[in-house]
Write an enzyme that holds these catalytic residues in place. Structure first.
Site: not given
Ligand code: GAL
Length: 961
Positions: A405, A481
């Protein structure tokens, strides 16, 4: 005026060029242990304290974060910087830790050669002095730095002084959604480098799946000889050998012991032969496409923060292996180097990620983003280089990630270019630039099921640039993720996995995230709880958004981890009751099934009545077979087949018998008992009696049941909202809709009480204040003389604007009925879209054990598909609740309202009422705390419904079932 080193763009000054992490027979001296320490509120105050005639010192262990040892306090933010954004400047009030260690060299420390001070990780910026001479400065908290001690090292009385700044220009590129925790938090060592010692080496060990041969070449400076005794390899560095080998994979992590020897030094290392490539649009390792069943792992320990004991790293790896996880993304920085050794050894695919995130700049539309400003290029490329150089010899690392990010920008391209030139044999990953211009894999986070499916078909929305679009469309896809494991959940895993298993392009993903970052803390009464953002009085924080892991902070598995284990199990087991067979499918990428033993069992009403071994051939990946089961025994009650795959022998990560996969199927359904003769209600002035129950004569509410005083069942629509109900965006969340429509405050209007020959009938309308909609709920009570049956008929009235949180009844029982045995699914909680890990059986738990201790209290603990549940006191007396056919059960010693207003589990105090919910259904869980909400099939809508439960008395004499 030149900027001080902690506020300039440079990555530091004076450190040696980075190289691989390795051990050898050269001398090393660990400098971990107690150091002198002094925390000052600013650099100026630190200077003043240093200049004082008799500076005072505390003691602080190294490695550690000072805020976890009574100096200052932790602060948690997700995206927002905890200081004004004016890069690269930082606040004047910049906590500054001065560290000092006095040490002697061991007598055996050689005279010749050089000695280096090696720091594995210091947050966020530091300056090193040895005996008053400055050796250098560094940034890059999760990256190693080495400093040559030059002529300054003494045999006795060395004074090593390290000044650490909490905030630095480096903080702007380390905005990684975690606690801000400064200090020397990884190891410090003095490393001797004899003349002619190995400066660096790079192991190239590919595997050709067509020939079955591996090729080994090790480049080293200076050169030396490489031996791999097991393979009979003995060759000079720079030369290569090709020969038959067993390849390395996460499933079969075959390593060969090797040694690099120069005249001065012996460096043992391990070789894993493997080749990673994108071929035909898919990631292949050794010619096999792989499916990543991954997790995002931050380094976290509830007492030590990111200063992880080795035993904890090992525990993480074992827990991952035991839960069918085969991949880990090092979010969002290179982990401690020992962790990667463990990944090599036990077998996990790794995405190693550079220590980089500039997410906070997104708040101003990425203006001034360090990822795109040439002044930051050197610092960012340094971060890429330090990661790659340190970790390049790990077979487990299959992708380098540029960071997380950080928007888009030229410096990311520069990092990619540097990496590609240095190590073209691994893939490059970065999620933040959807054009994918400088990566090898299309990666996204939290994309919805629909979008992932489109991508799976290579039919995603095109990029504006046709060339980039064509390039991206040919790429493999991963979700770096997905499935945000915050609180209760995540829901929707099964549907993602189905997509991953259907489309070749979709190569799996990484659940966010491995562990809750809850810091172990005590309240005023000394009761322990896990703290999240705001618990240390931070004025800027992001609350419990850091408690979003599959493990609780103490590393006990949450229901989400058990669900994930089931969803990603590498063996498909489908029992076909009619055919009396079971289909076994090997879903591994590499391994056959010879390491597993299969068993079947047949249980009647949750009690196994027969079991045995199931011979399954050693199917290869992708193969499946139909295996006959033995003839089903006669069953007088509901019976289930369970087929399990367990480890046939001990492995390094679990013992023989460890369960890897399982499947269940209903084998026999009992005939429904005939309706028994009914008795008539007896109305009286002070009560109505019906079989074992008494009712209020005016409203018809239940008062006693088999002699137990009860709080009458009444319709319940509310649940203590989950993190996923509340979502990150209050305006959009389902919880906000529920509250806007006052579903937490519904009113129960009594319409009529009718007592007739066979029943007590109470008609009501349940509706929120100000609402133009509601539910008619009729409660009909009947009895056969010993048992009491309640049927609730529900008819929606008006237009329901939103889903219901739950639909069922809640009632109160005496708290002493504190042990529950049930026949249903368990042993853990389950909800409509998180029920894969729940299996049908007979379970016993105390009411306390039924609670899931989410760090932030919320709805939890529901047991699904309950046929019957017995609530007993210590003597064995109690009540049975039977479903027709089933209900979902929650039981707790506090109300939903108390659960909802609690901020930590310690806020919940048991009352003398056992609050029991018998649900027809609950709204699903979803993963809207970050990602898609509850999928349509799991949403609970107001529709006509009816459900029936029967209550029976249990006497001690009846004993346990
Ligand atoms: C994503 C980010 C993570 C964490 C997650 C939400 O956007 O890469 O580091 O913040 O969201 O828990």
């Amino acid at each position: 005026m030149t900027a001080p080193y902690y506020e300039d763009f440079a990555p530091g000054a004076g450190a040696l060029t980075p190289r691989a992490a390795f051990g050898s027979d050269a001398d090393r001296l660990s400098l971990n242990g107690d150091w002198q320490f002094r925390l000052s509120p600013s650099v100026a105050a630190a200077d003043a304290a240093e200049a004082a005639p008799n500076p005072s010192w505390d003691v602080l262990p190294v490695p550690a974060h000072w805020a976890l040892h009574g100096h200052g306090s932790p602060q948690y933010t997700n995206i927002r910087y905890p200081f004004p954004v004016d890069a690269p400047r930082v606040p004047t009030d910049n906590p500054t830790g001065d560290y000092r260690l006095t040490f002697d060299l061991p007598v055996s420390w050689p005279e010749d050669g050089a000695s280096l001070l090696r720091f594995e990780g210091v947050e966020s910026c530091y300056r090193v002095r040895l005996n008053g001479h400055e050796l250098g400065t560094a940034k890059g908290s999760r990256l190693p730095h080495e400093f040559d001690t030059g002529p300054h090292l003494l045999r006795h009385g060395n004074v090593l002084s390290v000044r650490v700044h909490q905030w630095s220009s480096g903080s702007y590129v380390e905005d990684q959604d975690m606690w801000w925790l400064a200090g020397i938090f990884r190891d410090v060592e003095l490393v001797h480098r004899p003349m002619g010692a190995v400066r660096d080496f790079f192991v190239h060990a590919g595997f050709d799946h067509v020939t079955g041969e591996g090729t080994l070449r090790v480049d080293a400076t200076p050169g030396g000889r490489i031996t791999v005794p097991e393979l009979g390899i003995d060759l000079a560095t720079g030369q290569s050998a090709t020969l038959p080998v067993e390849p390395w994979s996460a499933e079969v992590p075959r390593l060969y012991d090797a040694v690099l020897a120069t005249d001065a030094e012996r460096v043992p290392f391990r070789v894993g032969f493997r080749t990673v490539a994108v071929e035909d649009g898919v990631i292949k390792v050794n010619g096999n496409p792989i499916l990543l069943r991954g997790v995002n792992r931050h380094e976290f320990h509830p007492d030590h923060g990111r200063a992880l004991p080795y035993s904890t790293m090992r525990e993480d790896v074992l827990l991952m292996k035991q839960h069918n996880i085969n991949a880990v993304r090092a979010s969002h920085y290179p982990p401690h180097p020992d962790f990667l050794d463990l990944c090599d050894e036990f077998g996990l695919w790794v995405i190693d990620e550079a220590d980089l995130e500039t997410h906070g700049f997104g708040g101003d539309d990425w203006r001034g983003n360090p990822a795109d400003d040439p002044r930051w290029e050197e610092a960012l490329v340094d971060r890429a280089a330090r990661m790659v150089e340190r970790d390049k010899n790990h077979p487990s690392v299959i992708m380098w990630s540029l960071g997380n990010e950080s928007g888009t920008g030229r410096n990311l391209a520069a990092m990619s270019e540097w990496i590609r030139a240095r190590d073209p044999r691994r893939l490059i990953h970065y999620e933040g630039d959807w054009s994918c211009a400088y990566v090898d894999v299309y990666s996204r986070m939290y994309a919805s099921h629909e979008e992932v499916e489109l991508i799976g078909r290579r039919e995603e929305k095109p990029l504006d640039d046709p060339e980039l679009d064509a390039r991206r469309r040919a790429m493999p896809f991963i979700q770096c993720e997905y499935a945000h494991a915050m609180g209760n959940g995540p829901g929707g895993l099964t549907e993602y996995q189905r997509l991953f298993e259907t489309y070749e392009r979709l190569q799996g993903g990484f659940v966010w995230e491995w562990i809750d970052h809850g810091l172990r803390t005590q309240d005023a009464e000394g009761r322990e709880f896990f703290a999240y953002g705001g618990d240390f009085g931070e004025t800027l924080h992001d609350g419990n958004f850091c408690a979003d892991g599959l493990l609780f902070p103490d590393r006990s598995p949450s229901p989400g981890l058990l669900e994930y284990k089931k969803v990603i199990e590498p063996v498909g087991i489908e029992v076909d009751t009619a055919a009396v067979t079971v289909r076994i499918a090997n879903k591994y990428d590499v391994a056959d099934l010879s390491q597993l033993a299969f068993t079947w069992s047949y249980a009647v009403e949750g009690r196994p009545v027969a079991e045995g071994a199931l011979p399954v051939p050693p199917l290869r990946p992708g193969e499946s077979a139909e295996i006959p089961l033995p003839a089903a025994p006669e069953a007088s009650a509901e019976a289930w087949w369970t087929v399990r795959a367990v480890l046939a022998a001990d492995t390094p990560w679990a013992s023989a018998g460890h369960e890897v996969a399982w499947g269940q199927a209903l084998a026999a359904v009992p005939a429904r008992p005939q309706a028994r003769a009914s008795v008539s209600p007896v109305p009286g002035r002070s009560q109505i009696t019906l079989g074992p129950a008494t009712f209020d004569p005016v409203r018809g509410t239940l008062r006693t049941l088999h002699g137990f005083e009860v709080t009458a069942p009444r319709l319940d629509l509310w649940r203590a909202t989950t993190d996923n109900d509340r979502g990150p965006d209050e305006a959009q969340s389902v919880a906000t809709q529920w509250r806007r429509h006052a579903l937490d405050r519904v009113q129960h209007r009594h319409d009529s009480l009718t007592v007739d020959e066979t029943s007590v009938l109470v008609r009501t309308r349940v509706a929120p204040p100000a609402g133009f909609f509601g539910l008619y709920a009729d409660y009909r009570w009947t009895s056969d003389g010993t048992r009491l049956t309640l049927t609730v008929d529900i008819t929606p009235d008006g237009e329901w604007p939103c889903p219901l949180p739950r639909l069922g009844v809640r009632m109160g029982l005496p708290a002493r009925l504190a042990t529950v045995e049930w026949f249903g699914t368990g042993p853990g909680e389950s909800y409509a879209d998180t029920r894969r890990a729940a299996r049908v059986g007979r379970y016993v738990a105390t009411v306390d054990q039924l609670q899931t201790p989410y760090v932030f209290p919320q709805e939890n603990g529901s047991r699904g598909d309950v046929r019957w549940a017995d609530f007993r006191d210590a003597e064995g007396a109690g009540l049975r609740v039977e479903g027709d056919p089933v209900f979902a059960l929650t039981a707790r010693r506090w109300t939903t309202e108390q659960l909802e207003s609690a901020r930590h589990p310690t806020d919940l105090t048991p009352s003398d009422v056992l609050h029991v919910n018998l649900d027809l259904a609950q709204h699903g869980i979803g993963t809207a705390s970050c990602g898609p909400g509850v999928l349509a099939p799991y949403q609970l809508r107001a529709t006509p419904a009816s459900f029936t439960v029967t209550f029976a008395g249990l006497s001690p004499a009846a004993g346990q079932h």
